[in-house]
Design an enzyme around this catalytic site. Structure first.
Site, short mmCIF file in Angstrom:
data_model
loop_
_atom_site.label_atom_id
_atom_site.label_comp_id
_atom_site.label_asym_id
_atom_site.label_seq_id
_atom_site.Cartn_x
_atom_site.Cartn_y
_atom_site.Cartn_z
N HIS A 161 50.87 66.46 33.30
CA HIS A 161 50.86 67.28 32.16
C HIS A 161 52.16 68.04 32.02
CE1 HIS A 161 49.26 70.95 29.92
NE2 HIS A 161 49.66 70.05 29.02
CA CA Z 1 52.72 63.89 30.59
#
Ligand code: CA
Ligand code: ZL4
Ligand code: ZN
Length: 393
Positions: free
Chosen positions: A184
């Site tokens: 992320h």
């Molecule tokens: Ca990513």
């Protein structure tokens, strides 16, 4: 000879710093800056340097880094010495400030130089775009998306992406940030949480208890408050192990297509972390070089100034294949790249019997079981569509 020449009418610039590539995080640390040397070697072997403007990037200055980072943090980063911290003391050592010195973000020789060179390449690339000297600018040494304002995280110390996007924002009203690293893009998301001038979208493996950094759920969309202009401008596509090229392309094209239509960015910044490839030492996906590159090709077709960053990527020969292919796509010579590694690649041994595009029989890495259902992917598209109802360019 490859016969690769500069395409007329549009420019690609390539920004690298050979000094950066010489740094070491430690023998067994997964982050290997020499993967950049390997990538460049493949890119040059194909003759792609003749089709681009090639620049040795400079190191970013303290003032440039301070556009995002706190001076407390930068001062510490600039003076801290690489003293090995015994692992059992990692969490008690009072000298472990700003999350520096643990096993993920070790202190190593030349750390500050390494960080400022990564950011320097990203900034040079951003400046070529804003001055209209480049249509696509490539900084494979950047893409360190986890670094925070005053904290190192996940192999990232300086957030070159944030620094480069801040430069783009001096001239561009709206920037779209896309992150295809398997992790992320939390640091970039957080930095632009409260502005509607940057939309961040990360595709990543999501498992809050077992996969770093644990953030980036589907309903993590920016500040919930109505007053905050950043609401609905953070999008996340949390995925499970084993996603394939076909599924990824369907999601990417649908979601990015909708965002471009609604948000109307004037520039795109794409983090091309290669740890989303099959066979990556830290990754979990089944993407092939073609599927990863399809994201670059899609962004190029949007015909907007495009900044390409590197990022993760822990199986060096696969990183090199992906970024070489993506450089070819940027330049528009992908059709001239055959299924072979040029024999004069100095790093030929790294590739053994491999080709740049492994055939179906020799795909990258052992395939992982695909745990992404079509139903769940449709739900994600649905959720993004709903968020975009609140977005007006
Ligand atoms: Ca990513
Ligand atoms: C290593 O072998 O999940 C670091 C890190 C060093 C050398 C020997 C030390 C052995 C894997 C990872 C101990 C290692 C313990 N060495 C690491 C919660 C964790 C605490 C640290 O691609 N241990 C932390 C960060 C992630 C965690 C991923 C991705 C960056 C990017 C952009 C960052 N951290 C558990 C792990 C090794 C190591 C082997 C490692 N660290 C794998 N995943 C992490 O998104 C560039
Ligand atoms: Zn990563």
């Amino acid at each position: 000879e490859s016969g690769i020449t500069k395409p007329k009418g549009y420019n690609v610039s390539f920004h690298c710093n050979p000094e950066m590539e010489k740094h070491h995080f430690g023998m067994t640390h997964p982050m290997k800056p020499w993967r950049l040397t390997l990538s460049k070697s493949l890119i040059y072997s194909y003759g792609m340097s003749f089709a681009m403007d090639n620049y040795i990037s400079r190191a970013a200055t303290y003032e440039e880094l301070a556009t995002f980072h706190s001076t407390d943090y930068l001062d510490f980063l600039g003076t801290v010495l690489p003293e090995p911290v015994p692992r059992d003391l990692e969490n008690q050592n009072p000298d472990l400030k700003f999350n520096l010195g643990g096993s993920d973000c070790p202190l190593f020789d030349g750390l500050y130089d390494y960080c400022s060179m990564s950011a320097g390449g990203a900034l040079d690339a951003a400046r070529k775009l804003v001055s209209h000297q480049s249509d696509i600018a490539i900084a494979w040494g950047g893409g360190l998306h986890h670094a925070h304002k005053a904290e190192a995280s996940g192999f990232c110390y300086i957030n070159d992406i944030v620094v480069a996007i801040l430069e783009l924002l001096r001239y561009h009203p709206r920037v779209l940030y896309i992150d295809i690293d398997v992790h992320h893009g939390d640091g970039v998301e957080e930095a632009f949480f409260s502005t509607d001038r940057v939309m961040t979208v990360s595709f990543h493996k999501y498992d809050p208890n077992n996969f770093f950094p644990g953030t980036g759920a589907l309903d993590d969309n920016g500040p919930k408050s109505e007053q905050n202009p950043g609401s609905h401008h953070a999008l996340n596509v949390p995925l499970n192990d084993g996603i394939t090229d076909e599924q990824y392309a369907m999601l990417f094209d649908t979601i990015i297509g909708q965002i471009v239509e609604k948000f109307r960015p004037t520039a795109i910044a794409l983090q091309c972390g290669a740890d989303s490839l099959a066979g990556d030492r830290l990754g979990r996906f089944n993407l092939q070089v073609q599927g990863h590159g399809a994201c670059v090709a899609f962004c190029k077709r949007m015909n907007l100034p495009l900044l390409l960053f590197g990022g993760g990527g822990y199986t060096p020969r696969n990183v090199a294949r992906a970024w070489a292919y993506e450089t070819a796509l940027a330049v528009g010579v992908d059709d001239k790249i055959n299924d072979y590694i040029p024999s004069h690649t100095p790093w030929r041994d790294q590739f053994r019997h491999d080709t740049l595009f492994p055939t179906l029989e020799q795909i990258l890495g052992e395939p992982r079981v695909n745990r992404n259902t079509q139903k769940r992917l449709q739900e994600m598209i649905q959720h993004v569509t709903e968020q975009l109802r609140f977005v007006q360019a």
